[in-house]
Motif scaffolding. Structure first.
Motif, PDB file in Angstrom:
ATOM      1  N   TRP A 674      -0.456   9.573  14.179  1.00 47.19           N
ATOM      2  CA  TRP A 674      -1.488   8.758  14.800  1.00 47.19           C
ATOM      3  C   TRP A 674      -1.109   7.292  14.659  1.00 47.19           C
ATOM      4  CZ3 TRP A 674      -6.977   7.573  12.715  1.00 47.19           C
ATOM      5  CH2 TRP A 674      -7.792   7.120  13.755  1.00 47.19           C
ATOM      6  N   VAL A 675      -1.986   6.440  14.081  1.00 46.93           N
ATOM      7  CA  VAL A 675      -1.674   5.024  13.895  1.00 46.93           C
ATOM      8  C   VAL A 675      -1.285   4.726  12.448  1.00 46.93           C
ATOM      9  CG1 VAL A 675      -3.222   4.331  15.762  1.00 46.93           C
ATOM     10  CG2 VAL A 675      -4.098   4.465  13.422  1.00 46.93           C
ATOM     11  N   ILE A 676      -1.148   5.749  11.636  1.00 45.50           N
ATOM     12  CA  ILE A 676      -0.934   5.562  10.198  1.00 45.50           C
ATOM     13  C   ILE A 676       0.557   5.430   9.893  1.00 45.50           C
ATOM     14  CG2 ILE A 676      -1.282   6.554   7.903  1.00 45.50           C
ATOM     15  CD1 ILE A 676      -3.724   7.981   8.971  1.00 45.50           C
ATOM     16  N   GLU A 677       0.886   4.389   9.140  1.00 46.36           N
ATOM     17  CA  GLU A 677       2.242   4.146   8.688  1.00 46.36           C
ATOM     18  C   GLU A 677       2.269   4.068   7.163  1.00 46.36           C
ATOM     19  OE1 GLU A 677       4.132   0.784  10.384  1.00 46.36           O
ATOM     20  OE2 GLU A 677       3.615   1.299  12.449  1.00 46.36           O
ATOM     21  N   LEU A 678       3.435   4.350   6.620  1.00 43.74           N
ATOM     22  CA  LEU A 678       3.651   4.254   5.178  1.00 43.74           C
ATOM     23  C   LEU A 678       4.680   3.170   4.910  1.00 43.74           C
ATOM     24  CD1 LEU A 678       3.333   5.466   2.247  1.00 43.74           C
ATOM     25  CD2 LEU A 678       5.342   6.861   2.798  1.00 43.74           C
ATOM     26  N   GLY A 679       4.457   2.402   3.855  1.00 42.33           N
ATOM     27  CA  GLY A 679       5.414   1.392   3.430  1.00 42.33           C
ATOM     28  C   GLY A 679       5.712   1.539   1.949  1.00 42.33           C
ATOM     29  N   ALA A 680       6.987   1.424   1.581  1.00 41.26           N
ATOM     30  CA  ALA A 680       7.402   1.422   0.178  1.00 41.26           C
ATOM     31  C   ALA A 680       8.244   0.173  -0.026  1.00 41.26           C
ATOM     32  CB  ALA A 680       8.186   2.679  -0.169  1.00 41.26           C
ATOM     33  N   PHE A 681       7.935  -0.629  -1.038  1.00 41.29           N
ATOM     34  CA  PHE A 681       8.563  -1.943  -1.136  1.00 41.29           C
ATOM     35  C   PHE A 681       8.981  -2.292  -2.559  1.00 41.29           C
ATOM     36  CE2 PHE A 681       3.939  -2.432  -1.282  1.00 41.29           C
ATOM     37  CZ  PHE A 681       3.747  -3.117  -2.476  1.00 41.29           C
ATOM     38  N   ILE A 682       9.947  -3.212  -2.635  1.00 39.20           N
ATOM     39  CA  ILE A 682      10.377  -3.870  -3.867  1.00 39.20           C
ATOM     40  C   ILE A 682      10.409  -5.368  -3.576  1.00 39.20           C
ATOM     41  CG2 ILE A 682      12.230  -4.138  -5.563  1.00 39.20           C
ATOM     42  CD1 ILE A 682      13.144  -1.320  -4.903  1.00 39.20           C
ATOM     43  N   ASP A 683       9.741  -6.154  -4.404  1.00 36.42           N
ATOM     44  CA  ASP A 683       9.669  -7.595  -4.211  1.00 36.42           C
ATOM     45  C   ASP A 683      10.263  -8.321  -5.407  1.00 36.42           C
ATOM     46  OD1 ASP A 683       8.219  -7.146  -1.853  1.00 36.42           O
ATOM     47  OD2 ASP A 683       6.316  -7.157  -2.922  1.00 36.42           O
ATOM     48  N   LEU A 716       3.471   0.764  -2.896  1.00 37.65           N
ATOM     49  CA  LEU A 716       3.301   1.518  -1.659  1.00 37.65           C
ATOM     50  C   LEU A 716       2.211   0.864  -0.825  1.00 37.65           C
ATOM     51  CD1 LEU A 716       3.344   5.194  -3.012  1.00 37.65           C
ATOM     52  CD2 LEU A 716       5.191   4.039  -1.782  1.00 37.65           C
ATOM     53  N   GLY A 717       2.282   1.081   0.477  1.00 36.15           N
ATOM     54  CA  GLY A 717       1.276   0.519   1.362  1.00 36.15           C
ATOM     55  C   GLY A 717       0.922   1.468   2.480  1.00 36.15           C
ATOM     56  N   PHE A 725      -2.419  -5.250  17.021  1.00 36.79           N
ATOM     57  CA  PHE A 725      -2.508  -5.813  15.681  1.00 36.79           C
ATOM     58  C   PHE A 725      -2.331  -4.688  14.674  1.00 36.79           C
ATOM     59  CE2 PHE A 725      -6.768  -4.441  16.667  1.00 36.79           C
ATOM     60  CZ  PHE A 725      -7.278  -3.969  15.456  1.00 36.79           C
ATOM     61  N   LEU A 726      -1.978  -5.078  13.449  1.00 33.84           N
ATOM     62  CA  LEU A 726      -1.707  -4.103  12.398  1.00 33.84           C
ATOM     63  C   LEU A 726      -2.489  -4.488  11.149  1.00 33.84           C
ATOM     64  CD1 LEU A 726       1.574  -2.419  11.444  1.00 33.84           C
ATOM     65  CD2 LEU A 726       0.486  -3.803   9.688  1.00 33.84           C
ATOM     66  N   LEU A 727      -3.232  -3.537  10.587  1.00 34.88           N
ATOM     67  CA  LEU A 727      -3.952  -3.742   9.334  1.00 34.88           C
ATOM     68  C   LEU A 727      -3.116  -3.166   8.195  1.00 34.88           C
ATOM     69  CD1 LEU A 727      -7.589  -2.775  10.407  1.00 34.88           C
ATOM     70  CD2 LEU A 727      -6.547  -5.043  10.363  1.00 34.88           C
ATOM     71  N   ARG A 728      -3.032  -3.909   7.095  1.00 32.31           N
ATOM     72  CA  ARG A 728      -2.140  -3.521   6.009  1.00 32.31           C
ATOM     73  C   ARG A 728      -2.881  -3.519   4.676  1.00 32.31           C
ATOM     74  NH1 ARG A 728       1.496  -7.131   3.159  1.00 32.31           N
ATOM     75  NH2 ARG A 728       1.037  -8.702   4.753  1.00 32.31           N
ATOM     76  N   LEU A 729      -2.710  -2.434   3.914  1.00 37.31           N
ATOM     77  CA  LEU A 729      -3.252  -2.315   2.563  1.00 37.31           C
ATOM     78  C   LEU A 729      -2.095  -1.951   1.644  1.00 37.31           C
ATOM     79  CD1 LEU A 729      -5.849  -2.334   0.803  1.00 37.31           C
ATOM     80  CD2 LEU A 729      -5.987   0.130   1.186  1.00 37.31           C
ATOM     81  N   ASP A 730      -1.738  -2.878   0.737  1.00 38.92           N
ATOM     82  CA  ASP A 730      -0.603  -2.690  -0.160  1.00 38.92           C
ATOM     83  C   ASP A 730      -1.064  -2.602  -1.607  1.00 38.92           C
ATOM     84  OD1 ASP A 730       1.288  -2.677   1.819  1.00 38.92           O
ATOM     85  OD2 ASP A 730       1.698  -4.817   1.713  1.00 38.92           O
ATOM     86  N   PHE A 731      -0.469  -1.677  -2.356  1.00 39.14           N
ATOM     87  CA  PHE A 731      -0.726  -1.510  -3.785  1.00 39.14           C
ATOM     88  C   PHE A 731       0.557  -1.890  -4.529  1.00 39.14           C
ATOM     89  CE2 PHE A 731      -3.255   1.439  -1.350  1.00 39.14           C
ATOM     90  CZ  PHE A 731      -4.528   1.331  -1.891  1.00 39.14           C
ATOM     91  N   ASN A 753      -4.806  -1.702 -15.086  1.00 42.92           N
ATOM     92  CA  ASN A 753      -5.667  -2.885 -15.147  1.00 42.92           C
ATOM     93  C   ASN A 753      -4.869  -4.169 -15.329  1.00 42.92           C
ATOM     94  OD1 ASN A 753      -7.932  -1.302 -14.869  1.00 42.92           O
ATOM     95  ND2 ASN A 753      -8.273  -1.102 -17.083  1.00 42.92           N
ATOM     96  N   ARG A 754      -3.759  -4.076 -16.017  1.00 36.81           N
ATOM     97  CA  ARG A 754      -2.971  -5.271 -16.318  1.00 36.81           C
ATOM     98  C   ARG A 754      -1.903  -5.569 -15.270  1.00 36.81           C
ATOM     99  NH1 ARG A 754       1.147  -4.553 -21.119  1.00 36.81           N
ATOM    100  NH2 ARG A 754       2.082  -3.338 -19.418  1.00 36.81           N
ATOM    101  N   ASP A 755      -1.295  -4.539 -14.706  1.00 33.97           N
ATOM    102  CA  ASP A 755      -0.069  -4.729 -13.930  1.00 33.97           C
ATOM    103  C   ASP A 755      -0.218  -4.455 -12.436  1.00 33.97           C
ATOM    104  OD1 ASP A 755       1.299  -5.258 -16.355  1.00 33.97           O
ATOM    105  OD2 ASP A 755       1.514  -3.094 -16.703  1.00 33.97           O
ATOM    106  N   SER A 756      -1.408  -4.200 -11.949  1.00 31.08           N
ATOM    107  CA  SER A 756      -1.555  -3.832 -10.534  1.00 31.08           C
ATOM    108  C   SER A 756      -2.229  -4.939  -9.735  1.00 31.08           C
ATOM    109  CB  SER A 756      -2.371  -2.545 -10.400  1.00 31.08           C
ATOM    110  OG  SER A 756      -3.704  -2.754 -10.832  1.00 31.08           O
ATOM    111  N   ALA A 757      -2.006  -4.898  -8.428  1.00 33.39           N
ATOM    112  CA  ALA A 757      -2.663  -5.817  -7.495  1.00 33.39           C
ATOM    113  C   ALA A 757      -2.816  -5.101  -6.159  1.00 33.39           C
ATOM    114  CB  ALA A 757      -1.859  -7.098  -7.325  1.00 33.39           C
ATOM    115  N   VAL A 758      -3.941  -5.312  -5.516  1.00 29.59           N
ATOM    116  CA  VAL A 758      -4.228  -4.703  -4.223  1.00 29.59           C
ATOM    117  C   VAL A 758      -4.378  -5.815  -3.194  1.00 29.59           C
ATOM    118  CG1 VAL A 758      -5.773  -3.220  -2.904  1.00 29.59           C
ATOM    119  CG2 VAL A 758      -5.385  -2.759  -5.334  1.00 29.59           C
TER     120      VAL A 758
END
Length: 766
Positions: A674-683, A716-717, A725-731, A753-758
């Motif tokens: 459908w419109v769902i995509e997966l992203g895996a990243f290293i920053d 992952l996102g 347009f594209l909506l993005r939710l990254d963890f 709690n210490r090391d995550s960001a959304v």
């Protein structure tokens, strides 16, 4: 998400495969001579297959097919209809399409120069599982090479024109005999000739004759120029000659739905201007001078296809123009010259639009509201000048102890006014220069009045800039000739500024003046329209570079007039002005493995240096790290500078800015269903300061230490791609944390709690 994928994958992939038929489960290529495989990789061979299996992701899962298989047998039910529309139906194996694929592959290899190639197909069917596997056996053989090139061009004028561009030729001696390259050569020569007046010339007039000896791999190639074909519409075109423009007519109120022939259009008003004929409708919404400036096709000149394309670009920049078409009609041979009549057909859009926005807020019981109004006029002076105006007011009441504060509310009043001209507005510029650089000129002004409990602040600005693009909008330039920003603090509570020890933060509230000049460059090879299809664009890159400087002119004037410094800095109208230089650059590259999966890479760096009249770069011009477009294991403005440790999560963002930045990102993107995509990243990345500021310990950039302070994160996102347009939710999770007094490698001992960001954002991060 993993649980949903597992449930979907557990459904039978052959649920909707009819009895006696097979699901095309897999397709493989067996290439026997790998030495020549680089000429046409297996990823390219897929493009020539007439039938391919359902798309696979995540190591082989057919999620689109699995989603389709959730549906029941009754296709009339709304749920089953929706699931089937979102998913992908099973690909039923078709023997005839396999045979067609073999022929297509064989033809592709021959066109690539592999005359002795062979392609066969083996099928492995499993009747019990109702699945079919197809293996294409590909043998390239040795390619043929071009050993010599001769030119059979009887027309001496065309021979001279064609061979003058021989440096641009694609076909050369010792190159592989590739028919696709021959076709590109024909097209390139035709386009260059049309730029030199040969309107009726096309690639069909150029042919190649290939001579090969039996058993030999060498090809003797001859380029032939053919005479014009018999044409009832142009019986006078019996030899290749240049065409000339006789008349150019503007039809300003053209309606493609009702007008089929521009020559029959009857206009209420007809006039001539500078050699052009202008047919107006009921309203003369564009001045004749504007039509003249936008049209690069000149009566009496030799035809040039580049002039036509530039005319399209020029009129396409007019906001009032909705539709533009250039219609070219051959006239005939008059006095030994072949002439054309050109019609520039225009239709307009609405000239004025307005918008309103309203919002309400509730912060711990304190109520507030915001009201915004917008207005745009796309044709202010009948030259497609765009006037934009915005006003906004917001207010929020404050409760509690207000003792010692000067205001009992948060309020802000903002206004913006802009005027954009669709041409290069500057004195002493020749028309030829303006036609070469199709630039737009923008003037803008803004005013912002803020009331806070501790202070009242005024921010005002004025801008003058030029924007232009080239090469089908793949290269864009922005030149800020003048950008003035003024910050004034007319009222503040007692000792407000004295209570701010950080010089960076203090400077942002003190009265200051920024007079800057800047330039930005953007270039990409991305096609404007590249829908998901078999003919995808496998490699896309983007380059962005921006540089700006401020205060140099004012500093020079201060020196010339012998102005005296106050507190080690010059002032203008009694206000400090900033002086600095800033440069920022980004490069991104995306490689697509297939139309539904890709790997994207990004690297960026920047530096800002204060000098002369400033000891610190203005707060709003400094860099920050963390957030949805940076190192995603940290929230926005919560990383750096260097090894700086933020002791207060509420106020420390003030100190988490720097003069140097570095970012590097690697991201895998896969379209699931459908419109769902997966992203895996290293920053990776961080920011640093150039000077060792007392309130930013550990933040200074040092060549022998900065690499130890580069932060790392992974995550992952989930993305929703709605095409426009594209909506993005990254963890994101921290992997290496350079901050002092912190665990430096949370990769091995992660704590949510210490090391995550959304992060929630719109569009890809790069």
């Amino acid at each position: 998400m993993a649980a949903i994928a597992w449930v979907m994958a557990s459904c039978s992939s052959t649920k909707h495969v009819p009895d006696g038929q097979y699901l095309l489960d897999d397709v493989k290529f067996n290439i026997t001579d790998n030495a020549n495989a680089k000429s046409l990789k297996s990823t390219e061979l897929v493009n020539y297959l007439r039938q391919t299996p359902n798309h696979k992701v995540l190591g082989g899962m057919k999620l689109q097919l699995a989603f389709y298989n959730i549906s029941g047998k009754d296709s009339s039910k709304w749920f089953n209809k929706w699931v089937r529309r979102v998913g992908s139906a099973p690909v039923i194996y078709d023997h005839s399409l396999t045979e067609a694929s073999v022929k297509q592959l064989q033809t592709a290899l021959i066109n690539k120069g592999f005359m002795e190639s062979s392609v066969t197909a083996d099928t492995i069917g499993n009747r019990a599982k109702k699945k079919m596997k197809v293996i294409y056996n590909v043998s390239y053989g040795e390619p043929h090479y071009v050993s010599s090139i001769t030119y059979n061009i009887p027309n001496d004028t065309l021979r001279e024109l064609i061979l003058a561009d021989s440096a641009l030729f694609l076909v050369r001696r010792n190159s592989v005999f590739d028919r696709n390259v021959l076709d590109e050569e024909r097209q390139g020569i035709s386009e260059r000739l049309r730029e030199k007046g040969y309107y009726a010339f096309n690639k069909e007039y150029i042919t190649f004759t290939a001579d090969t000896a039996a058993g030999e791999k060498n090809v003797d190639l001859t380029m032939n120029l053919m005479r014009p074909y018999e044409n009832d519409k142009m019986p006078y075109y019996t030899s290749h000659k240049p065409f000339y423009v006789r008349n150019v007519t503007f039809v300003t109120n053209y309606d493609p739905m009702t007008m089929h022939d521009a020559t029959d259009y009857k206009a209420p008003t007809e006039m001539f201007y500078n050699g052009y004929k202008v047919l107006y409708g009921e309203e003369k919404y564009l001045r004749p001078s504007v039509l003249d400036e936008c049209c690069l096709i000149k009566p009496g000149n030799r035809y040039n296809s580049s002039d036509v394309n530039r005319t399209y670009e020029s009129f396409g920049r007019l906001g009032i123009v909705k539709f533009v078409n250039v219609e070219i009609l051959p006239v005939g041979d008059i006095d030994g010259k072949i002439w054309l009549d050109v019609y520039v057909l225009l239709s307009r859009t609405k000239s004025q639009t307005a918008s309103v926005s309203l919002e309400g807020t509730n912060s711990e019981g304190d109520l507030g509201f915001g009201l915004g109004l917008g207005y745009q006029h796309r044709n202010l002076f009948n030259g497609s000048e765009v006037l934009s105006a915005k006003v906004r007011a917001s207010y929020e009441s404050l409760s509690g102890d207000l003792n010692g504060l000067i205001n009992d509310n948060y309020s802000e009043y903002m206004g913006e006014l802009g005027l954009k001209y669709p041409k290069f507005k500057a004195p002493f510029l020749k028309r030829s220069f303006k036609e070469k650089i199709l630039a737009s000129t923008e003037f803008s002004t803004s005013f912002n009045y803020q009331e806070r409990p501790e202070y009242t602040r005024v921010i005002a600005g004025v801008g003058w800039r030029y924007l232009w693009s080239e090469r089908a909008n793949k290269t864009r330039h922005t030149f800020n000739l003048l950008d003035l920003n003024y910050v004034n603090l007319p009222k503040s509570k007692s000792h407000f500024l004295d209570s701010i020890s950080n010089p960076i933060l203090r400077y942002s509230y003190e009265d200051h003046f920024i007079m800057r000049m800047g330039y930005s460059y953007y270039h990409s090879n991305k096609n404007d329209a590249s829908p998901i299809s078999k003919r995808y664009q496998p490699d896309v890159y983007t380059i962005r570079v921006a540089a700006e400087t401020a205060g140099n002119l004012l500093y020079g004037i201060s020196n010339m007039i012998g102005q005296k410094k106050e507190n080690d800095s010059y002032k203008v109208f009694g206000i400090n002005y900033s002086q600095y230089f800033k440069v920022d650059a980004d490069y991104s590259y995306t490689h697509s493995f297939n139309p539904r999966s890709s790997l994207a890479f990004h690297v960026g760096a920047g530096a800002a240096v204060p000098y002369g009249n400033s000891s610190v770069v203005p707060f709003e011009k400094r860099f920050y790290a963390g957030g949805a477009n940076s190192v995603r294991g940290w929230g926005v403005r919560t990383l750096g500078p260097g090894s700086y440790y933020a002791t207060n999560s509420v106020n420390s963002f003030i100190y988490q800015c720097g003069d140097v930045r570095f970012d590097m990102n690697l991201e895998y993107r896969a379209k699931l269903f459908w419109v769902i995509e997966l992203g895996a990243f290293i920053d990776a990345g961080n920011i640093w300061t150039i000077k060792d500021y007392e309130d930013q310990p550990g933040g200074v950039f040092k060549f022998n230490k900065f690499y130890e302070q580069i932060a790392l994160s992974y995550g992952l996102g989930i993305r929703l791609d709605f095409t426009y347009f594209l909506l993005r939710l990254d963890f994101g999770m921290k992997a290496h944390n350079p901050a002092s007094h912190q665990e430096h490698w949370p990769l091995f001992h992660p704590r949510w709690n210490r090391d995550s960001a959304v992060h929630f954002s719109v569009g890809y991060p790069f």
